[in-house]
Design an enzyme around this catalytic site. Structure first.
Site, PDB file in Angstrom:
ATOM      1  CG  ASN A  37      -1.890   1.308   1.277  1.00 54.74           C
ATOM      2  OD1 ASN A  37      -1.306   2.192   1.435  1.00 54.74           O
ATOM      3  ND2 ASN A  37      -2.886   1.028   0.963  1.00 54.74           N
ATOM      4  CB  SER A  60      -5.414   2.140  -3.790  1.00 51.62           C
ATOM      5  OG  SER A  60      -5.867   3.395  -3.447  1.00 51.62           O
ATOM      6  CD  GLU A  61      -5.712   3.827   1.773  1.00 52.16           C
ATOM      7  OE1 GLU A  61      -5.393   5.122   2.284  1.00 52.16           O
ATOM      8  OE2 GLU A  61      -4.719   3.527   1.120  1.00 52.16           O
ATOM      9  CG  ASN A  62      -9.476   4.167  -3.928  1.00 49.90           C
ATOM     10  OD1 ASN A  62      -8.110   3.758  -3.761  1.00 49.90           O
ATOM     11  ND2 ASN A  62      -9.842   4.748  -4.874  1.00 49.90           N
TER      12      ASN A  62
END
Length: 225
Positions: A37, A60-62
């Site tokens: 990440n 990616s945290e989205n």
């Protein structure tokens, strides 16, 4: 009559070169097959530094698994962005999913490495990277707190000193913490520093950088052994 040259663009180009060099140095230490990440700012450069023959899966945290390098098109897909709202590309086999599932990956310990920026890193591994004031009314934590405690490793990619000339490697953070004892390693334009037994160990110094120069820019003792 000679006119004075404007050094602004040259300095900007030099800063970009320095940051790319540090990002490239960090990228060399990422192991084959890791799930990684990338935080906002300098860390986003890392995805551009992975050779085509190496498999590193960027998260990616989205809700993206399988981000590629930054797009070269002048008109990238406006719907394809990372958590920093920056345009990205996808590699073959990439997947898109709900951000709740993305955070389940983070909190479940499935991310091998998180690369973050920082305002300060303390010699015990404490990380401060979300605000410089305890009075901040609109904090921007993002996913950093989850990543700081959920990723298997946390590496910091940043400039060695602040814009005000203050050390960012310190004995104790003065800013509000993002995560205590989270940081394993720090990469700056001066070198690579690992946190071992509550102190900064010098793994490598950049070309032309002496230990004395690095120490003068650091707010905590540096050790070589």
């Amino acid at each position: 009559m000679n006119q004075q040259q404007n050094p602004g663009p040259v300095r900007a180009d030099a800063d970009k070169t320095d940051r790319d060099a540090v990002a490239s140095r960090l990228a060399r230490d990422i192991q084959e097959g890791w799930y990684v990440n990338l935080g906002v700012g300098m860390p986003t450069r890392v995805s551009n530094m992975i050779e085509d023959d190496r498999e590193v899966v960027f998260h990616s945290e989205n809700g993206i698994l399988g981000m590629g390098p930054a797009p070269v098109s002048e008109a990238p897909d406006p719907w394809l962005v990372n958590a920093s709202k920056k345009a990205v590309t996808l590699v073959p086999g990439a997947s898109l999913f709900h951000h709740g599932d993305s955070f389940a990956m983070i909190r479940g310990g499935h991310i091998d490495l998180c690369v973050l920026g920082a305002f300060e890193v303390a010699q015990n591994g404490d990380l401060a990277n979300w605000t410089t004031s305890s009075d901040e009314l609109l904090p921007a934590v993002g996913g950093a707190m989850d990543l700081g405690v959920g990723a298997k490793r946390v590496w910091i990619l940043m400039q060695h000193m602040s814009r005000d000339g203050e050390p960012k490697l310190v004995e104790r953070c003065k800013y509000p913490l993002t995560a205590p004892g989270a940081v394993d390693r720090v990469y700056t334009e001066l070198g690579v520093f690992e946190i071992v037994d509550g102190r900064f160990k010098v793994l490598e110094l950049a070309d032309g950088v002496t230990l004395d120069k690095a120490q003068a820019a650091t707010g905590a003792p540096l050790y070589t052994a």
